[in-house]
Design an enzyme around this catalytic site. Structure first.
Site, short mmCIF file in Angstrom:
data_model
loop_
_atom_site.label_atom_id
_atom_site.label_comp_id
_atom_site.label_asym_id
_atom_site.label_seq_id
_atom_site.Cartn_x
_atom_site.Cartn_y
_atom_site.Cartn_z
N GLU A 13 -5.93 3.51 3.77
CA GLU A 13 -6.06 4.26 5.18
C GLU A 13 -7.54 4.65 5.15
O GLU A 13 -8.02 4.82 6.40
CB GLU A 13 -5.40 5.44 5.67
CG GLU A 13 -3.95 5.18 5.50
CD GLU A 13 -3.43 4.52 6.84
OE1 GLU A 13 -4.36 4.21 7.92
OE2 GLU A 13 -2.31 4.06 7.20
N ASP A 55 0.88 -1.34 0.05
CA ASP A 55 -0.09 -0.03 -0.09
C ASP A 55 0.93 1.28 0.02
O ASP A 55 1.86 1.14 0.56
CB ASP A 55 -0.95 -0.10 1.31
CG ASP A 55 -0.29 -0.78 2.29
OD1 ASP A 55 0.83 -0.73 2.59
OD2 ASP A 55 -1.14 -0.64 3.39
ZN ZN Z 1 -2.42 2.70 8.94
ZN ZN Z 2 -0.75 0.94 7.33
#
Ligand code: ZN
Ligand code: ZN
Length: 408
Positions: free
Chosen positions: A148, A78
């Site tokens: 997030e 990510d």
């Molecule tokens: Zn995070």
């Molecule tokens: Zn994270």
């Protein structure tokens, strides 16, 4: 016996300065969720250089490396930072800002360590490309945006991910954490991260002068009774054997000492290790909110809106066993721990679920033994660059190779 060939191990050492430079650059240029355009460009350019077939997709970027007959393995990293003002004191600390989706300028920081994930993902992509004699099959290096906000994995799936890359046999992912200590990894089968959702609740009162409460309906008192009553959900309604968290993270109402406002807004966060428990907590909250509104003579029905829903991260036992075997062979038993279920949540499993394939997600230690640790999302979050970069890169390559067909 190790999983990486001796030549690949040498490359891992040689790539250390490249990876540290990449990490510093990413750390100084964090970007907010679903706004990772620079990062996406950096990642895509590297993957192209390594010889991957690269496409941008749903705000993310994915590279495919076909290397003969064999299994297909997807590794996901990510890419997003957070709206946090860095206070780590590191010489490469971020001073960056970025305009958010509401037009407000925010300080930005890689406060969750996704800069490690990107660097390790690129390091693994590079090593696998440089040592194609060591394996056979197809490798998919996926870099997703917006973890997030629980938005990025879904955005890539919505953009046609499952049609645009080969279907993997297994999906893999990792996270740097404040435990175990740096240099170690932790993996387990079964649930490892909670399912979660947030809720925005608006309750209505009737405004009045602070001296004449009997002429209004006080939403401050109403919201307070809701907060108190919500504490009984976990303590009185969920079995002591089950896990659940209900947190009221924000309670906003009014603007002045002598005015009774006409509404209050609560922001809630729920966590559980099963969808059933999560639903039970959300339903219980709705029941309590409506009942308290009724009890308080609230003039209007409350508004309840759920957002940021994260799925459960539940490792496939077989996929996790293969990763664990690989880790034991590569790192040795004293550097491989059993991952305890964490209360944090992830949207990683959206990707394997979209393909209908098993997955494994593991943790990588980020702080050296004896150091004061600060958790993910803290402005003081400051893992030790090494051995964390090396271990996270090594873990990614090891787990991928353990699932690919290996040649000697
Ligand atoms: Zn995070
Ligand atoms: Zn994270």
């Amino acid at each position: 016996m190790t999983v990486l060939s001796s030549k690949a191990s040498v490359s891992l050492e040689e790539n250390a300065s490249w990876s540290e430079e990449m990490f510093r650059d990413l750390h100084q240029h964090p970007e907010l969720s679903m706004r990772e355009s620079r990062t996406r460009g950096v990642v895509g350019a590297q993957l192209e250089k390594f010889g991957y077939e690269v496409q941008e997709l749903g705000g993310g970027v994915v590279g495919v490396l076909a290397n003969g007959e064999g299994p297909t393995v997807l590794f996901r990293a990510d890419m997003d930072g957070l709206p946090v003002k860095e206070a780590s004191g590191l010489d490469y600390a971020s001073t960056a800002t970025q305009v958010d989706e509401n037009g407000a300028e925010q300080p930005t920081m890689h406060a969750c360590g996704h800069d490690f994930h990107i660097t390790a993902g690129l390091g693994a992509a590079r090593l696998l490309a440089e040592h194609q004699d060591d394996w056979a099959g197809t490798y998919i290096a996926l870099f997703q945006p917006g973890e997030e906000k629980a938005a990025g994995a879904r955005a890539m799936v919505a953009a046609g991910l499952t049609d645009k890359v080969p279907t993997p046999d297994v999906c893999l992912g990792q996270h740097v954490l404040d435990s175990p200590v740096a240099g170690k990894v932790a993996v387990a089968g079964g649930p490892v991260l909670s399912t979660a959702t947030s809720a925005r609740i608006v309750v209505h009162g009737a405004g009045s002068h602070g001296s004449m409460p009997h002429l209004g309906v006080d939403p401050v008192v109403l919201a307070s009774t809701i907060v108190t009553r919500l504490q009984t959900l976990v303590s009185r309604e969920i079995s002591p054997a089950d896990f659940g968290v209900v947190t009221v993270g924000s309670l906003q109402a009014g603007s002045s000492a002598n005015i009774i406002p006409d509404q209050a807004t609560l922001l809630l966060n729920f966590r559980a290790y099963s969808a059933e428990i999560l639903d039970q907590l959300v339903e219980g909250t709705e029941r309590i909110v409506r009942a308290e509104c009724h009890a308080a003579r609230s003039p209007r029905e409350p508004e309840i809106e759920l957002y940021d829903r994260y799925p459960l991260t539940e490792n496939d036992p077989d996929a996790a066993a293969v990763v664990r075997e690989g880790f034991l062979a590569q790192f040795g038993a004293d550097r491989v721990e059993v991952m305890d279920p964490a209360t944090a949540s992830e949207d990683f499993s959206v990707l394997p679920d979209a393909f209908g394939v098993p997955y494994c997600y593991w943790g990588v230690g980020a702080y050296k033994q004896g150091r004061e640790t600060f958790p993910n999302h803290s402005p003081l979050w400051a893992p030790d660059m090494q051995p964390t970069l090396r271990t996270s890169t090594e873990a990614a390559v090891t787990a991928v190779l353990a699932h690919l067909a290996q040649s000697d």
